[in-house]
Design a protein around this motif. Structure first.
Motif, mmCIF file in Angstrom:
data_model
loop_
_atom_site.group_PDB
_atom_site.id
_atom_site.type_symbol
_atom_site.label_atom_id
_atom_site.label_comp_id
_atom_site.label_asym_id
_atom_site.label_seq_id
_atom_site.Cartn_x
_atom_site.Cartn_y
_atom_site.Cartn_z
ATOM 1 N N LYS A 63 0.826 -1.209 0.000
ATOM 2 C CA LYS A 63 0.000 0.000 0.000
ATOM 3 C C LYS A 63 0.863 1.262 0.000
ATOM 4 N N GLY A 64 2.103 1.143 0.478
ATOM 5 C CA GLY A 64 2.986 2.306 0.542
ATOM 6 C C GLY A 64 2.802 3.124 1.804
ATOM 7 N N TRP A 65 1.989 2.641 2.722
ATOM 8 C CA TRP A 65 1.660 3.425 3.905
ATOM 9 C C TRP A 65 2.694 3.305 5.016
ATOM 10 N N GLY A 66 3.701 2.468 4.845
ATOM 11 C CA GLY A 66 4.799 2.446 5.802
ATOM 12 C C GLY A 66 5.615 3.722 5.708
ATOM 13 N N VAL A 67 5.633 4.311 4.521
ATOM 14 C CA VAL A 67 6.273 5.613 4.275
ATOM 15 C C VAL A 67 5.224 6.472 3.560
ATOM 16 N N PRO A 68 4.209 6.902 4.287
ATOM 17 C CA PRO A 68 3.002 7.468 3.668
ATOM 18 C C PRO A 68 3.191 8.692 2.804
ATOM 19 N N THR A 69 4.174 9.548 3.115
ATOM 20 C CA THR A 69 4.330 10.787 2.333
ATOM 21 C C THR A 69 5.374 10.671 1.231
ATOM 22 N N TRP A 70 6.027 9.498 1.116
ATOM 23 C CA TRP A 70 6.990 9.322 0.029
ATOM 24 C C TRP A 70 6.242 9.209 -1.302
ATOM 25 N N PRO A 71 6.905 9.551 -2.433
ATOM 26 C CA PRO A 71 6.231 9.509 -3.743
ATOM 27 C C PRO A 71 5.764 8.105 -4.133
ATOM 28 N N ILE A 100 7.124 -0.997 8.869
ATOM 29 C CA ILE A 100 8.201 -0.549 7.982
ATOM 30 C C ILE A 100 9.022 0.482 8.731
ATOM 31 N N GLY A 101 10.327 0.245 8.888
ATOM 32 C CA GLY A 101 11.130 1.206 9.643
ATOM 33 C C GLY A 101 12.609 0.991 9.449
ATOM 34 N N ILE A 125 14.799 2.872 -3.153
ATOM 35 C CA ILE A 125 13.648 3.390 -2.408
ATOM 36 C C ILE A 125 12.494 2.391 -2.313
ATOM 37 N N PRO A 126 12.085 1.729 -3.416
ATOM 38 C CA PRO A 126 10.967 0.772 -3.288
ATOM 39 C C PRO A 126 11.235 -0.350 -2.296
ATOM 40 N N ARG A 127 12.468 -0.839 -2.228
ATOM 41 C CA ARG A 127 12.783 -1.926 -1.295
ATOM 42 C C ARG A 127 12.736 -1.432 0.156
ATOM 43 N N ILE A 128 13.118 -0.176 0.373
ATOM 44 C CA ILE A 128 12.999 0.405 1.709
ATOM 45 C C ILE A 128 11.523 0.551 2.071
ATOM 46 N N ALA A 129 10.721 1.038 1.109
ATOM 47 C CA ALA A 129 9.291 1.258 1.344
ATOM 48 C C ALA A 129 8.560 -0.036 1.645
ATOM 49 N N ARG A 130 9.065 -1.153 1.141
ATOM 50 C CA ARG A 130 8.432 -2.455 1.392
ATOM 51 C C ARG A 130 9.032 -3.181 2.595
ATOM 52 N N GLY A 131 10.041 -2.591 3.223
ATOM 53 C CA GLY A 131 10.662 -3.216 4.381
ATOM 54 C C GLY A 131 11.449 -4.466 4.038
ATOM 55 N N GLU A 132 12.087 -4.466 2.873
ATOM 56 C CA GLU A 132 12.784 -5.664 2.404
ATOM 57 C C GLU A 132 14.292 -5.635 2.619
ATOM 58 N N VAL A 133 14.829 -4.504 3.037
ATOM 59 C CA VAL A 133 16.280 -4.387 3.171
ATOM 60 C C VAL A 133 16.624 -3.586 4.418
ATOM 61 N N ARG A 134 17.682 -4.003 5.098
ATOM 62 C CA ARG A 134 18.157 -3.296 6.289
ATOM 63 C C ARG A 134 19.389 -2.467 5.919
#
Length: 406
Positions: A63-71, A100-101, A125-134
Motif C-alpha cells: 500500500k505504501g503506507w509504511g512511508v506514507p508521504t513518500w512519492p 516498515i522502519g 527506495i521501493p525496497r525500503i518502502a516495502r521493508g525488504e532491506v536493512r
C-alpha cells in the motif's frame, strides 16, 4: 495550522480518506498484533517475524503506507501530511503499528530522494518502502567521533570501482544489515571537501563486523572493517567531494526522527505511564493521588515537559513548508528529547527503588529487569545521532548566528 500542501486539500477530502484508511486497516490489521512492534526494532537485534507480522508488513509495503508521504513512483503512499496524520490517528485507535522502519526509512531514504539519481532511487527506495532491506550507517571512526570530518576510511579510485579500506565504529545494526551508507575519503588533501557519500553492500568480500557489548548488556552496535572492498562507481551518491553536504543533511533527518523518541518512551515504561508506575510502587493517599507529595510534584513537571515537547514537535511538523524537510532546529528537538527520555528513566528507577536495579535472578519481575537495562540504555540518547555538546554547537552557529572567535 496547516501546511501549504494541506491547504490545497479540502477538509471533506481528508475525512473521506479517514473512512478509506479505517476500512483498509480493519481488513488488513490482525487484532492479535496489538501491543507488538516492528520485528526489526529490537535493541538486541531483529527478531524473527511471525506469519501474521509478515503479512502485515507486506500489506503496508504494498500500500505504501509504511512511508506514507513518500512519492508513489518509488513505492510510497503519496499522501499529504494531513492524510498521513489521519492514518496515524486511525492506526493508534486500533493499536496498529508501522511494520516498515529502520535507518532506511528514518534517514537514508529521505536523503536519497533528495540527492540520488534516478537509477539509485528506483533501485533502493521501493525496497525500503516495502521493508525488504536493512541499512546501517558508516560514519564514526575510532579517531573521528565528534570531529567526524577527520574520518580516514579511504575509497581509492580504480576506474570502474572504488577500493575501500578503513574502519567504522558504533555501526548500529551493522551485524544484521544488508547495505551501508557511508562517508569515505576520496581526497586526502582536503578535509571536508575530500569526503564522499558511498553505498556499500555488507555482503561484499572484505567486510567484517565485530559486535560491541554495551553496559546494558545489549549489542546493538559493532565495529566494521573494510579491507580492499570493491564498490561500483554507480554507488556514489551525488558527486565526489559532496559527501559532507549530503552526510550532514542525513543527520538532520536522523535528529528529526530521534527527537520524537523513536519509541523510547515505550521502552522506558513498558507501556505504562510514570504516574501508574508511581502508584504501584509508592502507593496512593486517601484521595487516590501518589502518596509522596514531592515525588508527585516532580512527576507532574515531567509530564508537563513531555506533553509540551510532543505539542512542539507536532507544531513544527505542521509549520513545515513544502518538502523543505528538517532544519538545524532538529538539534534543539534532539537535545530536549534526550533530556526528557533520561529524566523519565531516572524517575522510574527512583520510584521502583531496589526493584528497579535488578540485573538477574529471583525477586524481580521481567518488567523490573528490563527497566534496569533500559535505564542504562537511555544514557546513550544524549550521545548517538550527535552528542548534546555537538548539538549545542549547531544551535549556536546555525540558529543563533554565533561564530567561533579566532
Amino acid at each position: 495550522m496547516a501546511t501549504a500542501a494541506d491547504l490545497d486539500r479540502p477538509a471533506d477530502s481528508v475525512e473521506a480518506f479517514r473512512e478509506e484508511a479505517r476500512a483498509w486497516l480493519a481488513a488488513n490489521f490482525d487484532p492479535a498484533l496489538r501491543g507488538q512492534d516492528n520485528a526489526m526494532s529490537a535493541v538486541d537485534g531483529p527478531s524473527a517475524e511471525t506469519d501474521a507480522q509478515r503479512k502485515w508488513r507486506e500489506a503496508m509495503g504494498e500500500k505504501g503506507w509504511g512511508v506514507p508521504t513518500w512519492p508513489r513512483d518509488y513505492g510510497g503512499g503519496g499522501l499529504s501530511r494531513a492524510e498521513a496524520r489521519v492514518l496515524q490517528e486511525e492506526m493508534a485507535k486500533i493499536g496498529a503499528w508501522n511494520p516498515i522502519g529502520g535507518m532506511g526509512v528514518m534517514m537514508f531514504g529521505p536523503t536519497l530522494l533528495e540527492y540520488g539519481n534516478e537509477a539509485q532511487k528506483s533501485e533502493h527506495i521501493p525496497r525500503i518502502a516495502r521493508g525488504e532491506v536493512r541499512w546501517c550507517q558508516g560514519y564514526s571512526e575510532p579517531g573521528a567521533g565528534s570531529d567526524l570530518a577527520s574520518l580516514q576510511t579511504f575509497a581509492e579510485d580504480k576506474g570502474d570501482h572504488y577500493l575501500v579500506n578503513g574502519q567504522k565504529t558504533w555501526t548500529s545494526g551493522g551485524q544484521w544489515a544488508d547495505k551501508c551508507f557511508a562517508l569515505v575519503r576520496t581526497d586526502k588533501s582536503q578535509k571536508h571537501a575530500g569526503i564522499s557519500f558511498l553505498l556499500i553492500d555488507m555482503t561484499s568480500e572484505g567486510v567484517e563486523t565485530r559486535p560491541i557489548r554495551l553496559i546494558s548488556g545489549a549489542s546493538p552496535f559493532c565495529e566494521t572493517f573494510f579491507t580492499n572492498v570493491k564498490v561500483p562507481k554507480e554507488n556514489l551518491v551525488g558527486r565526489e567531494g559532496q559527501g559532507w553536504e549530503i552526510g550532514t543533511r542525513l543527520l538532520q533527518h536522523e535528529r528529526n526522527s530521534l527527537s520524537g523518541g523513536s519509541g523510547s518512551a515505550a521502552r522506558m515504561n513498558a507501556g505504562r505511564t510514570v504516574p501508574e508506575i508511581a502508584k504501584k510502587y509508592r502507593g496512593t493517599d486517601a484521595e487516590g493521588r501518589i502518596a509522596d507529595a514531592d515525588l508527585r510534584t516532580r512527576i507532574i513537571k515531567h509530564e508537563m515537559d513531555q506533553r509540551a515537547f510532543a505539542l512542539t514537535l507536532r507544531r513544527a511538523a505542521l509549520e513545515a513548508k513544502g518538502n523543505a524537510g528538517p532544519s538545524a532546529a532538529t538539534s534543539i528537538m534532539k537535545n530536549v528529547g534526550a533530556r526528557i527520555t533520561q529524566d523519565r528513566a531516572e524517575l522510574n528507577v527512583e520510584i521502583m527503588g531496589m526493584q528497579g536495579l535488578g540485573w538477574e535472578g529471583e525477586g524481580f519481575t521481567p518488567a523490573e529487569l528490563e527497566q534496569t537495562r533500559t535505564w542504562l540504555w537511555g544514557k546513550a540518547v544524549s550521545i548517538y545521532g550527535g552528542s548534546s555538546e555537538i548539538q549545542n554547537n549547531v544551535i549556536a552557529k546555525r540558529i543563533l548566528g554565533m561564530l567561533d572567535h579566532q
